[in-house]
Design a protein around this motif. Structure first.
Motif, PDB file in Angstrom:
ATOM      1  N   ILE A  78      56.461 -38.757 -20.696  1.00 29.52           N
ATOM      2  CA  ILE A  78      57.480 -37.760 -21.020  1.00 29.52           C
ATOM      3  C   ILE A  78      56.834 -36.548 -21.690  1.00 29.52           C
ATOM      4  CG2 ILE A  78      59.471 -37.300 -22.521  1.00 29.52           C
ATOM      5  CD1 ILE A  78      60.394 -40.184 -21.913  1.00 29.52           C
ATOM      6  N   LYS A  79      55.872 -36.799 -22.586  1.00 32.46           N
ATOM      7  CA  LYS A  79      55.150 -35.700 -23.231  1.00 32.46           C
ATOM      8  C   LYS A  79      54.393 -34.867 -22.200  1.00 32.46           C
ATOM      9  CE  LYS A  79      54.297 -38.313 -27.517  1.00 32.46           C
ATOM     10  NZ  LYS A  79      53.227 -38.879 -28.380  1.00 32.46           N
ATOM     11  N   VAL A  80      53.732 -35.550 -21.265  1.00 27.32           N
ATOM     12  CA  VAL A  80      52.958 -34.839 -20.241  1.00 27.32           C
ATOM     13  C   VAL A  80      53.887 -34.033 -19.338  1.00 27.32           C
ATOM     14  CG1 VAL A  80      51.408 -35.105 -18.265  1.00 27.32           C
ATOM     15  CG2 VAL A  80      51.099 -36.538 -20.298  1.00 27.32           C
ATOM     16  N   ALA A  81      55.008 -34.640 -18.945  1.00 29.40           N
ATOM     17  CA  ALA A  81      55.963 -33.940 -18.081  1.00 29.40           C
ATOM     18  C   ALA A  81      56.437 -32.642 -18.730  1.00 29.40           C
ATOM     19  CB  ALA A  81      57.149 -34.851 -17.779  1.00 29.40           C
ATOM     20  N   LYS A  82      56.707 -32.703 -20.030  1.00 31.44           N
ATOM     21  CA  LYS A  82      57.120 -31.501 -20.764  1.00 31.44           C
ATOM     22  C   LYS A  82      56.032 -30.430 -20.692  1.00 31.44           C
ATOM     23  CE  LYS A  82      61.225 -31.687 -22.737  1.00 31.44           C
ATOM     24  NZ  LYS A  82      62.231 -30.634 -22.504  1.00 31.44           N
ATOM     25  N   GLN A  83      54.778 -30.857 -20.866  1.00 29.99           N
ATOM     26  CA  GLN A  83      53.652 -29.922 -20.796  1.00 29.99           C
ATOM     27  C   GLN A  83      53.557 -29.278 -19.414  1.00 29.99           C
ATOM     28  OE1 GLN A  83      50.810 -29.148 -22.944  1.00 29.99           O
ATOM     29  NE2 GLN A  83      52.100 -29.832 -24.628  1.00 29.99           N
ATOM     30  N   LEU A  84      53.822 -30.061 -18.377  1.00 31.27           N
ATOM     31  CA  LEU A  84      53.667 -29.583 -17.005  1.00 31.27           C
ATOM     32  C   LEU A  84      54.889 -28.818 -16.498  1.00 31.27           C
ATOM     33  CD1 LEU A  84      52.006 -32.761 -15.438  1.00 31.27           C
ATOM     34  CD2 LEU A  84      50.872 -30.593 -15.962  1.00 31.27           C
ATOM     35  N   GLY A  85      55.963 -28.832 -17.262  1.00 33.63           N
ATOM     36  CA  GLY A  85      57.129 -28.055 -16.885  1.00 33.63           C
ATOM     37  C   GLY A  85      58.044 -28.711 -15.878  1.00 33.63           C
ATOM     38  N   THR A  86      57.966 -30.045 -15.758  1.00 29.73           N
ATOM     39  CA  THR A  86      58.889 -30.760 -14.879  1.00 29.73           C
ATOM     40  C   THR A  86      59.850 -31.584 -15.713  1.00 29.73           C
ATOM     41  OG1 THR A  86      59.113 -32.351 -13.060  1.00 29.73           O
ATOM     42  CG2 THR A  86      57.296 -32.718 -14.592  1.00 29.73           C
ATOM     43  N   ASN A  87      61.039 -31.813 -15.177  1.00 30.04           N
ATOM     44  CA  ASN A  87      62.006 -32.647 -15.887  1.00 30.04           C
ATOM     45  C   ASN A  87      62.225 -33.988 -15.194  1.00 30.04           C
ATOM     46  OD1 ASN A  87      63.433 -31.763 -13.642  1.00 30.04           O
ATOM     47  ND2 ASN A  87      65.360 -31.482 -14.745  1.00 30.04           N
ATOM     48  N   ILE A  88      61.250 -34.370 -14.356  1.00 38.87           N
ATOM     49  CA  ILE A  88      61.349 -35.645 -13.633  1.00 38.87           C
ATOM     50  C   ILE A  88      60.066 -36.451 -13.790  1.00 38.87           C
ATOM     51  CG2 ILE A  88      61.525 -36.720 -11.352  1.00 38.87           C
ATOM     52  CD1 ILE A  88      63.315 -34.392 -10.528  1.00 38.87           C
ATOM     53  N   ILE A  89      60.231 -37.717 -14.166  1.00 31.03           N
ATOM     54  CA  ILE A  89      59.135 -38.677 -14.171  1.00 31.03           C
ATOM     55  C   ILE A  89      59.471 -39.780 -13.174  1.00 31.03           C
ATOM     56  CG2 ILE A  89      57.936 -40.455 -15.484  1.00 31.03           C
ATOM     57  CD1 ILE A  89      58.143 -38.848 -17.915  1.00 31.03           C
ATOM     58  N   ARG A  90      58.589 -39.985 -12.202  1.00 31.57           N
ATOM     59  CA  ARG A  90      58.734 -41.130 -11.300  1.00 31.57           C
ATOM     60  C   ARG A  90      58.256 -42.374 -12.043  1.00 31.57           C
ATOM     61  NH1 ARG A  90      55.166 -43.280  -7.669  1.00 31.57           N
ATOM     62  NH2 ARG A  90      53.980 -43.560  -9.594  1.00 31.57           N
ATOM     63  N   VAL A  91      59.113 -43.400 -12.080  1.00 30.69           N
ATOM     64  CA  VAL A  91      58.740 -44.661 -12.705  1.00 30.69           C
ATOM     65  C   VAL A  91      58.946 -45.797 -11.710  1.00 30.69           C
ATOM     66  CG1 VAL A  91      59.263 -43.888 -15.058  1.00 30.69           C
ATOM     67  CG2 VAL A  91      61.037 -45.029 -13.711  1.00 30.69           C
ATOM     68  N   PHE A  92      58.252 -46.889 -11.965  1.00 36.76           N
ATOM     69  CA  PHE A  92      58.446 -48.118 -11.201  1.00 36.76           C
ATOM     70  C   PHE A  92      59.278 -49.098 -12.013  1.00 36.76           C
ATOM     71  CE2 PHE A  92      54.031 -47.287  -9.221  1.00 36.76           C
ATOM     72  CZ  PHE A  92      54.586 -46.592  -8.152  1.00 36.76           C
ATOM     73  N   ALA A  93      59.788 -50.108 -11.336  1.00 36.08           N
ATOM     74  CA  ALA A  93      60.449 -51.212 -12.026  1.00 36.08           C
ATOM     75  C   ALA A  93      59.405 -52.275 -12.364  1.00 36.08           C
ATOM     76  CB  ALA A  93      61.565 -51.787 -11.157  1.00 36.08           C
ATOM     77  N   GLY A  94      58.781 -52.829 -11.343  1.00 35.66           N
ATOM     78  CA  GLY A  94      57.747 -53.839 -11.572  1.00 35.66           C
ATOM     79  C   GLY A  94      57.288 -54.427 -10.266  1.00 35.66           C
ATOM     80  N   ASP A  95      56.231 -55.212 -10.319  1.00 33.77           N
ATOM     81  CA  ASP A  95      55.615 -55.769  -9.129  1.00 33.77           C
ATOM     82  C   ASP A  95      55.927 -57.254  -8.961  1.00 33.77           C
ATOM     83  OD1 ASP A  95      54.397 -53.328  -8.627  1.00 33.77           O
ATOM     84  OD2 ASP A  95      52.624 -53.836  -9.812  1.00 33.77           O
ATOM     85  N   LEU A  96      55.943 -57.674  -7.701  1.00 35.35           N
ATOM     86  CA  LEU A  96      56.105 -59.080  -7.371  1.00 35.35           C
ATOM     87  C   LEU A  96      54.813 -59.814  -7.713  1.00 35.35           C
ATOM     88  CD1 LEU A  96      58.276 -60.853  -5.922  1.00 35.35           C
ATOM     89  CD2 LEU A  96      56.958 -60.514  -3.832  1.00 35.35           C
ATOM     90  N   ARG A  97      54.904 -60.816  -8.622  1.00 31.02           N
ATOM     91  CA  ARG A  97      53.676 -61.499  -9.040  1.00 31.02           C
ATOM     92  C   ARG A  97      54.009 -62.813  -9.738  1.00 31.02           C
ATOM     93  NH1 ARG A  97      51.312 -58.310 -14.247  1.00 31.02           N
ATOM     94  NH2 ARG A  97      50.193 -60.269 -14.379  1.00 31.02           N
ATOM     95  N   ASN A  98      53.082 -63.751  -9.648  1.00 31.93           N
ATOM     96  CA  ASN A  98      53.142 -65.021 -10.380  1.00 31.93           C
ATOM     97  C   ASN A  98      54.482 -65.737 -10.253  1.00 31.93           C
ATOM     98  OD1 ASN A  98      50.537 -64.443 -11.336  1.00 31.93           O
ATOM     99  ND2 ASN A  98      51.324 -63.394 -13.142  1.00 31.93           N
TER     100      ASN A  98
END
Length: 280
Positions: free
Chosen positions: A95-115
């Motif tokens: 979120i801090k980096v996004a603010k620096q870069l001037g975007t209001n969107i962060i792509r996030v993942f939920a999680g990976d299939l594992r174990n």
């Protein structure tokens, strides 16, 4: 709507030619993209990224490019609370980096299939972590855009459930047009379910792998082999999605994310040209 290109589209070139973020920005300018999608995985010095970010901001201004989104490579499906908190901190840092870069969107993942962990057993972790991240996202007015990524939370109904359970106006969807095929869901039907929740779009396409084809590709949850293609050469009905986005008055970014076997520079350039034709 404006057209962007994800730096991940050039991943083979980045590895082969040792591209920096600045090299990628020069390429994006050459192909007349409106903007770029940047990823946390490409900083040269991840422990001191803000010096590099300063250089990137100067280059963005020089090339007249905007940042469509900043992508975090997180995974909330971790069995210990300590590990999950580390993933939450990744997003908060993003979120801090996004603010620096001037975007209001962060792509996030939920999680990976594992174990042996399934969506049902992992979704409480995902929802809890996103609720914590959403507190900061709301304060900073940054959207957390969950991508339908991987095999654990790749279906539209799963993304819809997570968004509704987090219940934040700043937790929405990155709609990846191709990834639904990996979980045997048609992109058109997925779009109809999620269209009101989309704040970011990845334009990606896949075709079925030919029986005698030896190249490495992807495999769906039902064992179907898939190969990444230039959007328009595969199974995704791009016109349906673009028209549908216009229908819901979407005015955000459409970002090319190419993951095929052709030359990445050529394929991404062609993908941007095709998408600009569709949009206009």
């Amino acid at each position: 709507m404006r057209v962007s290109v994800s730096m991940y589209s050039l991943n083979p070139t980045i590895k082969k030619e040792n591209w920096s973020v600045l090299d990628f920005l020069e390429y994006a300018k050459r192909i007349s993209s409106d903007g770029v999608e940047l990823l946390d995985m490409y900083w040269r010095n991840k422990d001191d990224k803000f010096k590099e970010i300063k250089q990137v901001k100067a280059a963005l201004k020089e090339h007249n490019l905007a940042v469509s989104a900043y992508d975090i490579t997180n995974n909330f499906v971790k069995q210990s609370s300590e590990e999950r908190m580390e993933e939450v901190e990744k997003v908060k840092e993003g979120i801090k980096v996004a603010k620096q870069l001037g975007t209001n969107i962060i792509r996030v993942f939920a999680g990976d299939l594992r174990n042996g962990i399934t969506y049902q057993s992992g979704k409480e972790w995902i929802v809890d972590c996103l609720k914590q991240c959403a507190v900061i996202a709301e304060e900073k007015e940054i959207y957390l855009a969950i991508e339908n990524h991987g095999l654990l939370a790749g279906k539209s109904e799963q993304i819809e459930e997570i968004i509704e359970r987090v219940n934040s106006s700043y937790v929405k969807a990155t709609f990846d047009t191709g990834n639904f095929l990996l979980v045997n869901e048609m992109p058109r039907e997925a779009f109809d379910r999620l269209k009101e929740k989309i704040v970011h779009v990845h334009f990606k396409d896949f075709r079925e792998k030919h029986p005698n084809e030896s190249v490495k590709g992807f495999q769906s949850t039902e064992g179907v082999g898939l190969i990444g293609t230039i959007p328009g050469d595969g199974q995704v009905d791009l016109s349906y999605i673009v028209d549908g986005l216009k229908g819901v008055h979407y005015d955000g970014w459409l970002s090319i994310e190419y993951e095929g076997i052709e030359d990445a520079k050529h394929a991404t350039t062609e993908a941007v040209n095709r998408l600009m034709t569709l949009v206009n």
